[in-house]
Design an enzyme around this catalytic site. Structure first.
Site: not given
Ligand code: PLP
Length: 431
Positions: A142, A219, A222, A245, A386
């Protein structure tokens, strides 16, 4: 206030749906079929109630003030920290509140940048980067776990490298072993890809990083909502996850760190609430987690997120995972059987996944597919999610993504599959 559902071995989404008021919404003439939980999950009433209850009975500044409300707010805020830390098997001091995963990843990148400028004293020298040092990410990031490292590389002269993925979306571990080496200082990667739903091989990547003496950043956006998550057991140094999420509020996220790493890391944001002593010339900082929590914190959101993890805990993350595995199979099998659909990351069976599938419809733009589904009350995500480099790698600029959560039913998936099977005919594709 609604109570969390009783823990059971299996999860009954039909019953759970009553806990999520928004799921009764209609979109035009159709009942809402919400398949965009990977972008933002819906909140149970208990999460909404927890925030409202805080705001109506205890709202006040935390860690300051001697009055009753301030003490109550501080206690609720720190209880929330303990609950959310416990959800990922961490100690409360290992959990820093952020406004989201993006903020957590930027925090790390800027803190390392500060260490590279000599900030943080002797303890922080282990993080300092110099020209020629290497940062490693994967091709399936992402943007939140990519751009902060691009910026850090640009600021320090470090080189940003990446681990490729196979055509089926799985991480190429041979490439990882070739890329991670003695110059590697940091390896950042997703636990679960937000486009492919594949659970990545954390143990293998951590082993490679450790052998190189590199810091690991996970990260977990998900994975945290969908499977049991024990961050200390995964042995990563740092990790982030995102409240909105995992059935929680917006503008709250968790930033986890190994105790010795957090102790040594200099702050990113500075200001009120993160200091012991300040003179006109300098400041001395509090230990973690407060060192990383400058300024007024998202208190009601933290309390809402604690209610969300209590809700998930009461369901049992094993039951959540089992339910979502069923949905994932139905979703992917169903999409595979629709002519003209290409599933992204259609890796062989036996790969762990969450209930998320991105796909391309031959001859129909992803945005048209999204509108077609929306007209039937079905909410999905369209675009690059993204993750432009991953889409580019897979030869696409955009895809359609359907993603589930605890409240998603088999009927939701079937309704979606039924609608998708009519997309190409509707747009006259393939004639
Ligand atoms: N990393 C991943 C894999 C995501 O799916 C997302 C959100 O879409 C993010 C980071 C960013 O998260 P946040 O909305 O909490 O900044």
């Amino acid at each position: 206030m609604t109570t969390a559902p009783p823990r059971s071995a299996t999860l009954d989404p039909e019953t759970l749906r009553g806990d999520f008021p928004i799921l009764a919404t209609r979109v035009g003439d159709s009942p809402l079929v919400y398949l965009d939980s990977a972008a933002t999950a819906q909140r149970p009433q208990s999460v909404i109630d927890a925030e409202v209850s805080f705001l109506t009975s205890a709202n006040s500044a935390v860690h300051r003030g001697a009055h009753t409300l301030a003490a109550e707010a501080t206690e609720l805020f720190e209880d929330a920290r303990a609950a959310v830390a416990g959800f990922v098997h961490a100690a409360p001091e290992q959990l820093v509140w952020t406004s989201g995963a993006t903020a957590g990843l930027n925090l790390v990148a800027y803190a390392i940048g500060n260490a590279s400028l000599g900030r943080g004293g002797e303890a922080a020298r282990r993080f300092a980067l110099a020209a020629g040092d290497e940062l490693v990410v994967t091709e399936s990031e992402h943007h939140a776990n990519l751009i902060p490292w691009q910026e850090l590389a640009a600021r320090t002269g470090a080189r940003l490298r990446h681990i490729t993925v196979h055509d089926d979306g799985t991480i190429d571990l041979e490439a990882a072993a070739a890329v991670i080496g003695e110059r590697t200082r940091l390896v950042a990667f997703p636990h679960v890809s937000n486009v492919l739903g594949i659970v990545n091989p954390v143990a293998e990547l951590v082993a490679l990083a450790k052998a190189a003496g590199a810091l690991t950043v996970l990260d977990a956006c998900q994975s945290a909502p969908h499977l049991p998550l024990d961050l200390p057991a995964l042995d990563v140094d740092l990790a982030v996850f995102s409240g909105h999420k995992m059935l929680g509020p917006n503008a709250i996220g968790g930033f986890y760190g190994r105790a010795d790493v957090l102790e040594a890391l200099p702050p990113f944001l500075t200001g009120g609430s993160m200091i012991t002593t300040v003179t006109l010339d300098e400041a001395e900082y509090l230990p973690p987690p407060q060192r990383f929590e400058a300024g007024t914190q998202p208190v009601s959101q933290a309390i809402g997120l604690a209610a969300a993890v209590r809700y998930l805990d009461a369901l049992g993350m094993d039951a959540v995972q089992a339910h979502e595995t069923l949905l994932e199979r139905r979703l992917r099998d169903g999409l595979r059987s629709v002519p003209g659909i290409r599933l992204l990351g259609d890796a062989p069976e036996g790969i762990d996944r969450v209930a998320l599938a991105a796909f391309d419809v031959d001859g129909v733009h992803a945005h048209d597919v999204g509108q077609f589904l929306d007209a039937r009350g079905i909410a999905v995500r369209v675009g690059h999610h993204c993750a432009q480099p991953l889409h580019r790698r897979l030869g696409l600029t955009a895809s359609v993504r359907a993603s589930a959560s605890v409240y998603t039913t088999v009927a939701d998936i079937d309704e979606f599959l039924d609608a998708v099977s009519g997309v190409r005919a509707y747009f006259g594709a393939g004639r």
